[in-house]
Design a protein around this motif. Structure first.
Motif, PDB file in Angstrom:
ATOM      1  N   ALA A   1      49.753  82.283 -21.571  1.00 39.26           N
ATOM      2  CA  ALA A   1      49.956  83.640 -21.057  1.00 39.26           C
ATOM      3  C   ALA A   1      51.349  84.166 -21.369  1.00 39.26           C
ATOM      4  O   ALA A   1      51.531  85.349 -21.690  1.00 39.26           O
ATOM      5  CB  ALA A   1      49.711  83.666 -19.549  1.00 39.26           C
ATOM      6  N   GLU A   2      52.350  83.317 -21.279  1.00 38.50           N
ATOM      7  CA  GLU A   2      53.733  83.745 -21.532  1.00 38.50           C
ATOM      8  C   GLU A   2      54.114  83.589 -22.994  1.00 38.50           C
ATOM      9  O   GLU A   2      54.783  84.457 -23.574  1.00 38.50           O
ATOM     10  CB  GLU A   2      54.692  82.941 -20.653  1.00 38.50           C
ATOM     11  N   TYR A   3      53.715  82.485 -23.592  1.00 37.76           N
ATOM     12  CA  TYR A   3      54.003  82.216 -25.003  1.00 37.76           C
ATOM     13  C   TYR A   3      52.680  82.054 -25.737  1.00 37.76           C
ATOM     14  O   TYR A   3      51.944  81.098 -25.493  1.00 37.76           O
ATOM     15  CB  TYR A   3      54.838  80.947 -25.164  1.00 37.76           C
ATOM     16  N   THR A   4      52.398  82.989 -26.632  1.00 37.87           N
ATOM     17  CA  THR A   4      51.139  82.965 -27.363  1.00 37.87           C
ATOM     18  C   THR A   4      51.361  82.360 -28.746  1.00 37.87           C
ATOM     19  O   THR A   4      52.158  82.885 -29.535  1.00 37.87           O
ATOM     20  CB  THR A   4      50.564  84.381 -27.524  1.00 37.87           C
ATOM     21  N   PRO A   5      50.686  81.262 -29.067  1.00 40.46           N
ATOM     22  CA  PRO A   5      50.917  80.634 -30.371  1.00 40.46           C
ATOM     23  C   PRO A   5      50.374  81.465 -31.526  1.00 40.46           C
ATOM     24  O   PRO A   5      49.268  82.006 -31.449  1.00 40.46           O
ATOM     25  CB  PRO A   5      50.187  79.292 -30.250  1.00 40.46           C
ATOM     26  N   ASP A   6      51.162  81.550 -32.575  1.00 45.65           N
ATOM     27  CA  ASP A   6      50.680  82.154 -33.812  1.00 45.65           C
ATOM     28  C   ASP A   6      49.874  81.136 -34.608  1.00 45.65           C
ATOM     29  O   ASP A   6      48.974  81.503 -35.374  1.00 45.65           O
ATOM     30  CB  ASP A   6      51.867  82.662 -34.634  1.00 45.65           C
ATOM     31  N   VAL A   7      50.205  79.860 -34.426  1.00 46.93           N
ATOM     32  CA  VAL A   7      49.504  78.757 -35.097  1.00 46.93           C
ATOM     33  C   VAL A   7      49.520  77.558 -34.151  1.00 46.93           C
ATOM     34  O   VAL A   7      50.489  77.361 -33.411  1.00 46.93           O
ATOM     35  CB  VAL A   7      50.190  78.361 -36.424  1.00 46.93           C
ATOM     36  N   ILE A   8      48.441  76.763 -34.181  1.00 44.63           N
ATOM     37  CA  ILE A   8      48.382  75.559 -33.347  1.00 44.63           C
ATOM     38  C   ILE A   8      47.912  74.373 -34.188  1.00 44.63           C
ATOM     39  O   ILE A   8      47.042  74.522 -35.066  1.00 44.63           O
ATOM     40  CB  ILE A   8      47.467  75.760 -32.121  1.00 44.63           C
ATOM     41  N   TYR A   9      48.510  73.210 -33.935  1.00 43.81           N
ATOM     42  CA  TYR A   9      48.137  71.987 -34.648  1.00 43.81           C
ATOM     43  C   TYR A   9      47.789  70.885 -33.653  1.00 43.81           C
ATOM     44  O   TYR A   9      48.373  70.791 -32.568  1.00 43.81           O
ATOM     45  CB  TYR A   9      49.294  71.487 -35.522  1.00 43.81           C
ATOM     46  N   GLY A  10      46.839  70.051 -34.044  1.00 48.79           N
ATOM     47  CA  GLY A  10      46.519  68.835 -33.312  1.00 48.79           C
ATOM     48  C   GLY A  10      46.438  67.672 -34.283  1.00 48.79           C
ATOM     49  O   GLY A  10      46.203  67.869 -35.487  1.00 48.79           O
ATOM     50  N   GLN A  11      46.633  66.479 -33.775  1.00 51.60           N
ATOM     51  CA  GLN A  11      46.600  65.281 -34.627  1.00 51.60           C
ATOM     52  C   GLN A  11      45.831  64.175 -33.913  1.00 51.60           C
ATOM     53  O   GLN A  11      45.945  64.028 -32.698  1.00 51.60           O
ATOM     54  CB  GLN A  11      48.032  64.814 -34.926  1.00 51.60           C
ATOM     55  N   HIS A  12      45.049  63.415 -34.671  1.00 52.38           N
ATOM     56  CA  HIS A  12      44.237  62.342 -34.084  1.00 52.38           C
ATOM     57  C   HIS A  12      44.362  61.086 -34.932  1.00 52.38           C
ATOM     58  O   HIS A  12      44.255  61.137 -36.158  1.00 52.38           O
ATOM     59  CB  HIS A  12      42.768  62.755 -34.016  1.00 52.38           C
ATOM     60  N   VAL A  13      44.578  59.947 -34.272  1.00 55.68           N
ATOM     61  CA  VAL A  13      44.596  58.680 -35.008  1.00 55.68           C
ATOM     62  C   VAL A  13      43.219  58.437 -35.616  1.00 55.68           C
ATOM     63  O   VAL A  13      42.196  58.778 -35.027  1.00 55.68           O
ATOM     64  CB  VAL A  13      45.007  57.507 -34.095  1.00 55.68           C
ATOM     65  N   TRP A  14      43.200  57.828 -36.813  1.00 53.42           N
ATOM     66  CA  TRP A  14      41.937  57.659 -37.544  1.00 53.42           C
ATOM     67  C   TRP A  14      41.903  56.270 -38.173  1.00 53.42           C
ATOM     68  O   TRP A  14      42.550  56.018 -39.186  1.00 53.42           O
ATOM     69  CB  TRP A  14      41.801  58.744 -38.606  1.00 53.42           C
ATOM     70  N   PRO A  15      41.136  55.334 -37.590  1.00 53.54           N
ATOM     71  CA  PRO A  15      41.135  53.950 -38.066  1.00 53.54           C
ATOM     72  C   PRO A  15      40.475  53.748 -39.423  1.00 53.54           C
ATOM     73  O   PRO A  15      40.607  52.672 -40.021  1.00 53.54           O
ATOM     74  CB  PRO A  15      40.378  53.203 -36.969  1.00 53.54           C
ATOM     75  N   ASP A  16      39.777  54.751 -39.940  1.00 51.80           N
ATOM     76  CA  ASP A  16      39.147  54.618 -41.252  1.00 51.80           C
ATOM     77  C   ASP A  16      40.128  54.861 -42.390  1.00 51.80           C
ATOM     78  O   ASP A  16      39.811  54.554 -43.547  1.00 51.80           O
ATOM     79  CB  ASP A  16      37.975  55.603 -41.375  1.00 51.80           C
ATOM     80  N   LEU A  17      41.298  55.401 -42.077  1.00 58.73           N
ATOM     81  CA  LEU A  17      42.290  55.682 -43.107  1.00 58.73           C
ATOM     82  C   LEU A  17      43.409  54.645 -43.065  1.00 58.73           C
ATOM     83  O   LEU A  17      43.806  54.190 -41.994  1.00 58.73           O
ATOM     84  CB  LEU A  17      42.890  57.075 -42.898  1.00 58.73           C
ATOM     85  N   PRO A  18      43.953  54.276 -44.228  1.00 58.64           N
ATOM     86  CA  PRO A  18      45.078  53.331 -44.266  1.00 58.64           C
ATOM     87  C   PRO A  18      46.256  53.855 -43.450  1.00 58.64           C
ATOM     88  O   PRO A  18      46.436  55.067 -43.294  1.00 58.64           O
ATOM     89  CB  PRO A  18      45.420  53.247 -45.761  1.00 58.64           C
ATOM     90  N   VAL A  19      47.046  52.953 -42.953  1.00 66.72           N
ATOM     91  CA  VAL A  19      48.137  53.327 -42.064  1.00 66.72           C
ATOM     92  C   VAL A  19      49.058  54.351 -42.727  1.00 66.72           C
ATOM     93  O   VAL A  19      49.488  54.201 -43.859  1.00 66.72           O
ATOM     94  CB  VAL A  19      48.937  52.078 -41.634  1.00 66.72           C
TER      95      VAL A  19
ATOM     96  N   GLN B   1      44.808  52.342 -39.587  1.00 66.18           N
ATOM     97  CA  GLN B   1      44.048  51.118 -39.841  1.00 66.18           C
ATOM     98  C   GLN B   1      44.950  49.887 -39.710  1.00 66.18           C
ATOM     99  O   GLN B   1      46.079  49.870 -40.197  1.00 66.18           O
ATOM    100  CB  GLN B   1      43.444  51.184 -41.237  1.00 66.18           C
ATOM    101  N   ILE B   2      44.439  48.850 -39.061  1.00 66.30           N
ATOM    102  CA  ILE B   2      45.217  47.624 -38.889  1.00 66.30           C
ATOM    103  C   ILE B   2      45.315  46.883 -40.215  1.00 66.30           C
ATOM    104  O   ILE B   2      44.641  47.220 -41.181  1.00 66.30           O
ATOM    105  CB  ILE B   2      44.610  46.723 -37.785  1.00 66.30           C
ATOM    106  N   ASP B   3      46.154  45.856 -40.264  1.00 68.74           N
ATOM    107  CA  ASP B   3      46.463  45.187 -41.529  1.00 68.74           C
ATOM    108  C   ASP B   3      45.284  44.418 -42.120  1.00 68.74           C
ATOM    109  O   ASP B   3      45.262  44.143 -43.324  1.00 68.74           O
ATOM    110  CB  ASP B   3      47.652  44.244 -41.341  1.00 68.74           C
ATOM    111  N   ILE B   4      44.315  44.055 -41.286  1.00 65.47           N
ATOM    112  CA  ILE B   4      43.096  43.398 -41.792  1.00 65.47           C
ATOM    113  C   ILE B   4      41.937  44.369 -41.560  1.00 65.47           C
ATOM    114  O   ILE B   4      41.333  44.392 -40.475  1.00 65.47           O
ATOM    115  CB  ILE B   4      42.836  42.057 -41.079  1.00 65.47           C
ATOM    116  N   PRO B   5      41.631  45.230 -42.529  1.00 63.72           N
ATOM    117  CA  PRO B   5      40.632  46.285 -42.327  1.00 63.72           C
ATOM    118  C   PRO B   5      39.286  45.781 -41.838  1.00 63.72           C
ATOM    119  O   PRO B   5      38.593  46.475 -41.072  1.00 63.72           O
ATOM    120  CB  PRO B   5      40.523  46.930 -43.720  1.00 63.72           C
ATOM    121  N   GLU B   6      38.903  44.568 -42.271  1.00 63.04           N
ATOM    122  CA  GLU B   6      37.599  44.023 -41.872  1.00 63.04           C
ATOM    123  C   GLU B   6      37.521  43.783 -40.364  1.00 63.04           C
ATOM    124  O   GLU B   6      36.430  43.686 -39.796  1.00 63.04           O
ATOM    125  CB  GLU B   6      37.324  42.716 -42.611  1.00 63.04           C
TER     126      GLU B   6
END
Length: 399
Positions: A156-174, A353-358
């Protein structure tokens, strides 16, 4: 990244890991994040960051005002855990039975706090305002905490012009980032169907309306929505997750309940799928002379990135960790989608992703682990994308 920024990340990275481990040991379920909220407020106070509270009960809004005028960029992290008994054996496992950060929200909160600390030190270079959005109840589908925060006036007081979110993803290399121009994650609807008929003795089915047989046909028939009623080039899924009915082997029950989930990307496909779902369910019930009571919950919409800001995020990611490969979208649901329905922005995956992907367990698994080497990388991206977005907004305003 500049050398100054890299040094600031190095100075805060141990604190980010400590915060993540503390939160992992002290998880709280959706709408019960009171202690987590207090902890966030304490850290913001320690970092000298102004904040507001009272959004969706436990939500917190950190406010970092640059010394130069400009636009507003929001960075969001979710806070809640899942009702899962942790089965890991590392030294900071959950202190609470059947509550676990199995989706990485502890890391999201820790990285946003770390990014806030760095950005607070950079106020003199910031052209505008950065909002730190700590959101409760992301796992509370189909309601979710983002809509409640919006309804409670978080912007209400500060209206974002742009917003970002981030999510950890175990399928991708660290440390690798996943960024798409449009569809990132799916819409997630839920349903419950109760089939009611006339029960009786298992040896006399002709005296009954066998809802168990009706349920079997319904499960099969619902799968034809995706295979025969929808565009095969549009992704969608209908899943029956539970079926409950019957009390004994020699009794035909008079009631069976099925619960499940529907996942889509396109609003048009979502609407068509829902229509066919109701039609098929009611007609299958009618064929077997049963009655169908349907509860259908419209859940989170699809998470659709804004291409312009996805490109800004991609360029920021390249400054930190080189090229970002193409990734396929996921039909998993995400409450950040409701922020993107109201404001342009982008949702980003961070490879953990952890060091041993399997041995990597997926999100929402009792054995889920993440590679903490990704935490300073994710913190860096939040800082970099916030700075770059403010710079781009300022440039556009002056053109």
């Amino acid at each position: 990244m500049t050398n100054v920024l890299k040094e600031q990340i190095r100075e805060i990275q141990d604190d980010v890991i400590r915060i993540r481990r503390y939160l992992h040991q002290n998880p709280e379920l959706s709408n019960h994040e009171a202690a987590t909220s207090r902890f966030i407020q304490e850290k913001l106070t320690e970092y000298g960051i102004a904040f507001q509270t009272g959004y969706a009960k436990h939500g917190v809004l950190g406010i970092i005002k640059g010394t130069q005028p400009g636009k507003v960029v929001a960075l969001r992290a979710d806070m809640d855990a899942l009702p899962i008994q942790e089965l890991n054996d590392h030294p900071f496992t959950s202190n609470y039975a059947n509550v676990m950060h199995a989706c990485g929200h502890d890391a999201h909160t820790a990285m946003l706090l770390g990014a806030g600390h760095v950005l607070q030190q950079m106020r003199e270079q910031l052209k505008g305002t950065i909002l730190l959005v700590f959101q409760p109840a992301e796992e509370d589908s189909p309601n979710g905490g983002s809509k409640v925060m919006l309804d409670d006036g978080v912007f209400a007081e500060y209206t974002p012009d742009v917003i970002y979110g981030q999510h950890v993803w175990p399928d991708l290399p660290v440390g690798q980032f996943g960024i798409r121009d449009k569809e990132m994650m799916g819409a997630s609807d839920r349903f419950e169907i109760t089939l009611s008929g006339k029960g009786g003795h298992a040896s006399m089915p002709h005296q009954t309306n066998d809802v168990m047989v009706a349920a079997g046909h319904l499960i099969t028939s619902l799968q034809t929505i995706v295979s025969r009623s929808l565009d095969p080039l549009e992704a969608s899924v209908v899943t029956i997750g539970t079926i409950h009915g019957g009390e004994a082997a020699n009794i035909i029950p008079n009631q069976v309940t099925l619960e499940g989930s529907i996942r889509t990307y396109s609003p048009i496909i979502r609407k068509r799928l829902k229509e066919r779902f109701f039609t098929i369910t009611n007609q299958v019930a009618q064929v077997f002379e049963a009655k169908a009571a349907i509860t259908y919950l419209d859940g989170y919409p699809a998470t659709i990135n804004t291409p312009k800001w996805a490109n800004v995020a991609r360029l920021a990611a390249q400054k930190i960790n080189g090229e970002t490969p193409n990734v396929s979208p996921s039909l998993a649901g995400e409450d950040f989608s409701r922020f993107l329905e109201n404001y342009p922005g982008t949702f980003i995956w961070l490879g953990t992703q952890i060091d041993i992907p399997e041995e990597q367990a997926p999100l929402h698994d009792a054995h889920f682990k993440l590679n903490e080497r990704a935490l300073p990388i994710g913190t860096s991206l939040l800082v970099q994308v916030a700075i770059d977005t403010l710079e781009k907004l300022a440039k556009e305003e002056n053109e």
